[in-house]
Design a protein around this motif. Structure first.
Motif, PDB file in Angstrom:
ATOM      1  N   HIS A 166       0.800  -1.098   0.070  1.00 29.46           N
ATOM      2  CA  HIS A 166      -0.145   0.033   0.096  1.00 29.46           C
ATOM      3  C   HIS A 166       0.878   1.199  -0.067  1.00 29.46           C
ATOM      4  CE1 HIS A 166      -3.072   2.745   1.058  1.00 29.46           C
ATOM      5  NE2 HIS A 166      -2.502   3.362   1.872  1.00 29.46           N
ATOM      6  N   PHE A 167       2.003   1.338   0.602  1.00 33.74           N
ATOM      7  CA  PHE A 167       2.818   2.388   0.790  1.00 33.74           C
ATOM      8  C   PHE A 167       4.036   2.331  -0.076  1.00 33.74           C
ATOM      9  CE2 PHE A 167       0.614   2.653   4.848  1.00 33.74           C
ATOM     10  CZ  PHE A 167       0.339   3.837   5.146  1.00 33.74           C
ATOM     11  N   GLY A 168       4.039   1.459  -0.946  1.00 36.83           N
ATOM     12  CA  GLY A 168       5.015   1.511  -2.229  1.00 36.83           C
ATOM     13  C   GLY A 168       6.267   0.836  -1.691  1.00 36.83           C
ATOM     14  N   ARG A 169       6.586   0.119  -0.665  1.00 41.87           N
ATOM     15  CA  ARG A 169       7.503  -0.403   0.151  1.00 41.87           C
ATOM     16  C   ARG A 169       7.968  -1.669  -0.137  1.00 41.87           C
ATOM     17  NH1 ARG A 169      10.008   3.992   2.593  1.00 41.87           N
ATOM     18  NH2 ARG A 169      11.469   2.599   2.616  1.00 41.87           N
ATOM     19  N   GLY A 170       7.497  -2.451  -0.992  1.00 42.51           N
ATOM     20  CA  GLY A 170       7.827  -3.734  -1.244  1.00 42.51           C
ATOM     21  C   GLY A 170       6.452  -4.624  -0.981  1.00 42.51           C
ATOM     22  N   GLY A 171       6.562  -5.896  -0.319  1.00 46.56           N
ATOM     23  CA  GLY A 171       5.404  -6.572  -0.026  1.00 46.56           C
ATOM     24  C   GLY A 171       4.608  -6.991  -1.367  1.00 46.56           C
ATOM     25  N   TYR A 172       3.380  -7.448  -1.221  1.00 52.95           N
ATOM     26  CA  TYR A 172       2.705  -7.686  -2.258  1.00 52.95           C
ATOM     27  C   TYR A 172       0.987  -7.359  -1.903  1.00 52.95           C
ATOM     28  CZ  TYR A 172       1.766 -11.585   0.841  1.00 52.95           C
ATOM     29  OH  TYR A 172       1.150 -12.559   2.052  1.00 52.95           O
ATOM     30  N   PRO A 173       0.396  -6.966  -2.884  1.00 49.67           N
ATOM     31  CA  PRO A 173      -1.028  -6.302  -3.025  1.00 49.67           C
ATOM     32  C   PRO A 173      -1.851  -7.205  -2.246  1.00 49.67           C
ATOM     33  CG  PRO A 173      -0.277  -6.351  -5.197  1.00 49.67           C
ATOM     34  CD  PRO A 173       0.706  -7.075  -4.529  1.00 49.67           C
ATOM     35  N   ALA A 174      -2.944  -6.540  -1.288  1.00 45.36           N
ATOM     36  CA  ALA A 174      -3.899  -7.264  -0.506  1.00 45.36           C
ATOM     37  C   ALA A 174      -4.992  -7.389  -1.722  1.00 45.36           C
ATOM     38  CB  ALA A 174      -4.397  -6.493   0.476  1.00 45.36           C
ATOM     39  N   GLY A 175      -6.066  -8.332  -1.630  1.00 47.97           N
ATOM     40  CA  GLY A 175      -7.305  -8.161  -2.260  1.00 47.97           C
ATOM     41  C   GLY A 175      -7.992  -6.998  -2.106  1.00 47.97           C
ATOM     42  N   ASP A 176      -9.124  -6.803  -2.731  1.00 48.46           N
ATOM     43  CA  ASP A 176      -9.909  -5.588  -2.789  1.00 48.46           C
ATOM     44  C   ASP A 176     -10.438  -5.172  -1.450  1.00 48.46           C
ATOM     45  OD1 ASP A 176      -9.566  -5.365  -5.462  1.00 48.46           O
ATOM     46  OD2 ASP A 176     -11.341  -5.894  -6.113  1.00 48.46           O
ATOM     47  N   TRP A 177     -11.004  -6.097  -0.557  1.00 44.01           N
ATOM     48  CA  TRP A 177     -11.380  -5.702   0.722  1.00 44.01           C
ATOM     49  C   TRP A 177     -10.414  -5.331   1.519  1.00 44.01           C
ATOM     50  CZ3 TRP A 177     -11.366  -6.569   5.896  1.00 44.01           C
ATOM     51  CH2 TRP A 177     -12.264  -6.200   6.576  1.00 44.01           C
ATOM     52  N   ALA A 178      -9.168  -6.235   1.810  1.00 42.76           N
ATOM     53  CA  ALA A 178      -8.115  -5.814   2.635  1.00 42.76           C
ATOM     54  C   ALA A 178      -7.333  -4.410   2.172  1.00 42.76           C
ATOM     55  CB  ALA A 178      -7.249  -7.050   2.909  1.00 42.76           C
ATOM     56  N   GLU A 179      -7.310  -4.258   0.966  1.00 46.36           N
ATOM     57  CA  GLU A 179      -6.669  -2.885   0.404  1.00 46.36           C
ATOM     58  C   GLU A 179      -7.556  -1.719   0.722  1.00 46.36           C
ATOM     59  OE1 GLU A 179      -4.501   0.080  -0.845  1.00 46.36           O
ATOM     60  OE2 GLU A 179      -3.825  -1.828  -0.506  1.00 46.36           O
ATOM     61  N   SER A 180      -8.996  -1.856   0.665  1.00 50.16           N
ATOM     62  CA  SER A 180      -9.813  -0.638   0.824  1.00 50.16           C
ATOM     63  C   SER A 180      -9.678  -0.625   2.490  1.00 50.16           C
ATOM     64  CB  SER A 180     -11.298  -1.301   0.660  1.00 50.16           C
ATOM     65  OG  SER A 180     -11.624  -1.367  -0.812  1.00 50.16           O
ATOM     66  N   LEU A 181      -9.530  -1.734   3.357  1.00 51.66           N
ATOM     67  CA  LEU A 181      -9.520  -1.457   4.774  1.00 51.66           C
ATOM     68  C   LEU A 181      -8.134  -0.576   5.002  1.00 51.66           C
ATOM     69  CD1 LEU A 181     -10.141  -1.896   7.763  1.00 51.66           C
ATOM     70  CD2 LEU A 181      -9.044  -4.246   7.416  1.00 51.66           C
ATOM     71  N   ILE A 182      -7.078  -1.024   4.714  1.00 51.67           N
ATOM     72  CA  ILE A 182      -5.921  -0.417   4.523  1.00 51.67           C
ATOM     73  C   ILE A 182      -5.718   1.087   4.520  1.00 51.67           C
ATOM     74  CG2 ILE A 182      -3.175  -0.103   4.298  1.00 51.67           C
ATOM     75  CD1 ILE A 182      -3.615  -3.229   3.727  1.00 51.67           C
TER      76      ILE A 182
END
Length: 92
Positions: free
Chosen positions: A19-35
């Protein structure tokens, strides 16, 4: 919030990093919306979200307000650490 800090799961750390563009991998739509909601919320609504989703909230606050937060989340995402100590300088 209580003095007990929630443990942040590796997948939540990875989603917040993405979400902050610092690595990791994308969440699904619901979790990304929550974040995204936690990231953008005012203090009153953020407190409500943190009460219901403490792991996501803790991870977002680490990323935003702790100078070692991104590095901590990266270690969690890699499975190198599971515990997060409370930082008195971060509004948890």
């Amino acid at each position: 919030m209580s003095t007990d800090s929630p443990t942040i799961p590796a997948d939540v750390a990875a989603h917040v990093l993405s979400h902050f563009g610092r690595g990791g991998y994308p969440a699904g739509d619901w979790a990304e919306s929550l974040i995204s909601l936690i990231d953008r919320a005012d203090m009153a609504n953020r407190a409500k979200l943190l009460a219901t989703f403490p792991e996501h909230g803790r991870a977002v606050l680490l990323a935003k307000y702790d100078e070692e937060g991104i590095a901590t989340l990266q270690r969690i995402a890699r499975g190198e650490t599971v515990a997060v100590d409370s930082n008195p300088n971060v509004p948890f």
